[in-house]
Design an enzyme around this catalytic site. Structure first.
Site, PDB file in Angstrom:
ATOM      1  N   GLY A 106       0.768  -1.239   0.000  1.00 39.65           N
ATOM      2  CA  GLY A 106       0.000   0.000   0.000  1.00 39.65           C
ATOM      3  C   GLY A 106       0.799   1.288   0.000  1.00 39.65           C
ATOM      4  O   GLY A 106       0.245   2.352   0.306  1.00 39.65           O
ATOM      5  N   LYS A 149      10.261  -0.780 -15.004  1.00 44.17           N
ATOM      6  CA  LYS A 149      11.476  -1.426 -14.503  1.00 44.17           C
ATOM      7  C   LYS A 149      12.390  -1.728 -15.689  1.00 44.17           C
ATOM      8  O   LYS A 149      11.987  -2.430 -16.613  1.00 44.17           O
ATOM      9  CB  LYS A 149      11.132  -2.722 -13.758  1.00 44.17           C
ATOM     10  CG  LYS A 149       9.955  -2.605 -12.785  1.00 44.17           C
ATOM     11  CD  LYS A 149      10.254  -1.683 -11.617  1.00 44.17           C
ATOM     12  CE  LYS A 149       9.048  -1.640 -10.664  1.00 44.17           C
ATOM     13  NZ  LYS A 149       9.274  -0.767  -9.509  1.00 44.17           N
TER      14      LYS A 149
END
Length: 364
Positions: free
Chosen positions: A229, A313
């Site tokens: 989160g 990424k």
């Protein structure tokens, strides 16, 4: 001063060199990049006088992905006398004072590269800033706060205690942060340190006014790959209601806010609830960048969201090429859908082997 120095994260010097070479060529300016692996900076030397200054004015800094700062610099000053480093620095500025209006300088940064080795210079730079600032003010060159947005910033970049580059940047086309780094304090209530990436992205891509207008309690967000989160926290903190999509568990503190709906689903298969108007999509999933790019393009083309911040990424090799390919996939999709869009990408301080991208769209 016919060179630029561009700061970066160590290990990304080749990406900076490729990017600035491409951007300069787009302006019809040619030169060569001096790259030292893991140095934390790149020197780009132009072939013609005045071209470095032109690049510093005309290449939009917010369109440079891998550079943290862009500065026009002199030749390297070597073997500075420890008893008087200031005089040769002042003389270097005097050489170009007729071409550049130093009576619009607002600030002085005495900096080093962001490397473990260079950090040993930080204490010296901090102490040296005070007497150098006083010397610059005596010349009538520093402290013009009324032109903070349109003026110049002085930079003195030390690579050794007695070796430095002397230069300046344009306030309307640079990073306003020391060493080009936006340092943030980790909020103790956040579920993970990844929260700093989204926090920095919001501060980088949106003005304070834009943030308040486009991130508030009347809006909805989706966080793909949300567990535990960290990114959801930043949206909830700004008042959004968030659909947190992840098979993993979310932090109990976020459930306690009443501002999230945990959706234990695959982020690549999730679709927003019908009749839900999603304002923001955020995504920090560890996946192949080209796959994430295609996913983001799908959300934007289907008009499932209005704005998005996401991470790509990067592979260990050909990172600049991978970034170009991913952004091309997205822009091609948006162009085909006849959508107007604004796109920015940045290798943020809190990023590692990744870049962060922001896109906002609207119908043509």
């Amino acid at each position: 001063m016919n060179k630029l120095v561009l700061y970066c994260r160590i290990g990304f010097e080749k990406e900076v060199a490729a990017e600035i070479t491409d951007k300069a060529a787009d302006k019809g300016i040619f030169g060569f990049a001096r790259v030292i692996d893991n140095s934390g900076y790149v020197i780009f030397e132009c072939y013609q006088d005045g071209e470095a200054d032109q690049l510093a004015r005309e290449i939009p800094f917010n369109q440079l992905i891998f550079a943290r700062q862009m500065i026009v610099i002199s030749d390297l000053l070597r073997n500075l006398d420890p008893a008087d480093r200031i005089t040769p620095i002042i003389k270097e500025y005097e050489k170009v004072a007729e071409q550049v209006n130093f009576r619009q300088t607002t600030e002085l940064f005495v900096e080093t590269a962001d490397t473990n080795e260079a950090k040993e210079l930080s204490t010296f730079c901090r102490k040296f800033t005070v007497p150098l600032r006083q010397a610059l003010r005596k010349k009538g060159w520093l402290g013009f706060k009324e032109v903070k947005k349109s003026g110049l910033t002085f930079h003195v970049f030390f690579i050794e205690p007695n070796c430095c580059y002397v230069g300046y940047s344009y306030n309307n086309n640079h990073s306003p942060n020391f060493m080009g780094i936006l340092r943030l304090k980790f909020p103790s209530q956040a579920p993970s340190r990844s929260t700093l990436k989204l926090h920095e992205a919001i501060l980088t891509f949106l003005s304070r006014e834009e943030e308040q207008a486009r991130m508030n309690e009347n809006m909805y967000g989706v966080d793909l790959g949300a567990c535990p989160g960290g990114w959801t926290y930043q949206l909830v903190k700004r008042g959004l209601f968030v659909y947190a999509v992840d098979h993993g568990k979310m932090a109990a503190s976020l459930h306690d806010t009443g501002r999230i709906d945990h959706c234990p689903e695959d982020g690549f298969k999730f679709q927003p609830p019908k009749r839900s108007k999603i304002d923001w999509l955020v995504c920090d999933m560890v996946e192949q960048p080209i796959r994430v790019a295609a996913l983001i393009a799908k959300w934007l083309v289907n008009e499932w969201c209005r704005e998005t911040i996401f991470n790509l990424k990067l592979p260990m090799k050909k990172r600049y090429l991978e970034v170009q390919n991913c952004l091309q996939v997205i822009t091609d999709a948006l162009d085909n859908a006849e959508l107007k869009y604004k796109i920015q990408a940045k290798h943020l301080y809190h990023d590692r082997e990744e870049i962060t991208v922001h896109i906002s769209v609207r119908k043509a």
